[in-house]
Design a protein around this motif. Structure first.
Motif, short mmCIF file in Angstrom:
data_model
loop_
_atom_site.label_atom_id
_atom_site.label_comp_id
_atom_site.label_asym_id
_atom_site.label_seq_id
_atom_site.Cartn_x
_atom_site.Cartn_y
_atom_site.Cartn_z
N TYR A 1 9.76 -34.82 2.47
CA TYR A 1 11.12 -34.83 2.98
C TYR A 1 12.09 -35.23 1.87
CZ TYR A 1 9.53 -34.67 7.85
OH TYR A 1 8.99 -34.28 9.04
N LYS B 1 8.96 -29.74 17.52
CA LYS B 1 9.36 -28.67 18.43
C LYS B 1 8.20 -28.31 19.36
CE LYS B 1 12.19 -24.52 18.17
NZ LYS B 1 12.83 -23.55 17.23
N SER C 1 13.14 -38.61 15.61
CA SER C 1 12.61 -37.31 15.26
C SER C 1 11.85 -36.74 16.44
CB SER C 1 11.68 -37.39 14.04
OG SER C 1 10.45 -38.03 14.39
N GLN D 1 15.29 -34.56 5.55
CA GLN D 1 15.32 -33.11 5.69
C GLN D 1 13.98 -32.56 5.24
OE1 GLN D 1 18.28 -31.36 3.16
NE2 GLN D 1 17.82 -29.27 3.74
N PHE D 2 13.36 -31.76 6.07
CA PHE D 2 12.07 -31.17 5.77
C PHE D 2 12.15 -30.28 4.53
CE2 PHE D 2 7.96 -29.35 6.77
CZ PHE D 2 8.05 -28.05 6.34
N GLY E 1 15.54 -23.67 11.90
CA GLY E 1 14.90 -24.92 12.27
C GLY E 1 15.47 -25.50 13.54
N THR F 1 5.74 -29.83 12.80
CA THR F 1 6.43 -30.75 11.93
C THR F 1 7.56 -31.47 12.67
OG1 THR F 1 7.41 -30.98 9.73
CG2 THR F 1 8.19 -29.15 11.07
N GLN F 2 8.00 -32.57 12.11
CA GLN F 2 9.05 -33.35 12.73
C GLN F 2 10.43 -32.86 12.30
OE1 GLN F 2 8.57 -36.00 14.77
NE2 GLN F 2 6.35 -35.83 14.67
N TYR F 3 11.34 -32.84 13.25
CA TYR F 3 12.74 -32.56 12.94
C TYR F 3 13.51 -33.84 13.19
CZ TYR F 3 11.25 -27.74 12.89
OH TYR F 3 10.61 -26.57 12.58
N SER G 1 17.30 -33.52 21.58
CA SER G 1 16.86 -32.26 20.99
C SER G 1 17.76 -31.17 21.57
CB SER G 1 15.39 -31.99 21.32
OG SER G 1 15.16 -32.05 22.71
#
Lengths: 112, 115
Positions: free
Chosen positions: A36, B98, B95, A45-46, B1, B103-105, B25
């Motif tokens: 990140y 989805k 976070s 941010q990924f 994303g 992966t984490q957003y 979300s």
């Protein structure tokens, strides 16, 4: 949580050079790793991820390398730009558990 | 994303008051959300996992009565810092994945300052 550490807390590179940021992790059961980027005052941010069944993955200007033998992860940024200046974190976890633990962070400064 | 929002982005409160932080979300449903805390120049520390329809699970050392988590719906989790003290001043980030095993957003974070 698991211990995820970084070798270098700060890194300065010249614009246009390649950057390499390293990360060591401790949990051999971790099967998913993420890099990140975090700019000041913002959320992470990924950038790129990699699963444990791979040892290399490439994105746009970035490459992540995974060495499970020594539990080491690295992020390579090609042709580093001023906009790449930020703190970079690696995170490890078990994908099905969705929980991730972050490393210390490396502050990358790009010198114009 | 995927997009995750947080509200408020900044909050200043007096010692002893309670502060609620929302994590949403925006374009997906999240049965699980995560709350992190980040002190200046330090990494993100996972505080707890927020589970829709059940109790949150807390990381070791995190006081569940201090940090109340409610996952009210598939798009909303709230973190309430009760009886806040100056040492609770921090950057709180949520976070959500989805999908399971995704992966984490991350949200943009909430800066809490307790006077």
């Amino acid at each position: 949580g698991e211990s995820v550490g970084l070798h270098l807390p700060t890194l300065s590179v010249q614009e246009g050079d390649n950057s390499i940021i390293n990360c060591a992790y401790s949990n051999s059961a971790s099967d998913y790793f993420i890099w990140y980027k975090q700019e000041s005052g913002k959320g992470p941010q990924f950038i790129i991820d990699i699963r444990s069944n791979m040892d290399k993955r490439q994105g746009q200007r970035v490459t992540v390398l995974l060495n499970k033998t020594v539990k080491h992860l690295s992020l390579q940024i090609a042709a580093t730009q001023p906009g790449d200046s930020a703190v970079y974190f690696c995170a490890e976890g078990i994908l099905t558990g969705n929980q991730f633990y972050f490393g210390t962070g490396t502050s990358l400064t790009v010198i114009p | 994303g995927a997009v995750v929002s947080q509200h408020p982005s900044r909050v200043i409160c007096k010692s002893g008051t309670s502060v609620k932080i929302e994590c949403r979300s925006l374009d997906f449903q999240a049965t699980t959300m995560f709350w992190y805390r980040q002190f200046p120049k330090q990494s993100l520390m996972l505080m707890a996992t927020s589970n829709e329809g059940s109790k949150a699970t807390y990381e070791q050392g995190v006081e569940k009565d201090k940090f109340l988590i409610n996952h009210a719906s598939l798009t909303l989790s709230t973190l309430t810092v009760t009886s806040a003290h100056p040492e609770d001043s921090s950057f709180y980030i949520c976070s959500a994945p989805k999908r399971r095993a995704d992966t984490q957003y991350f949200g943009p974070g909430t800066r809490l300052t307790v006077l």
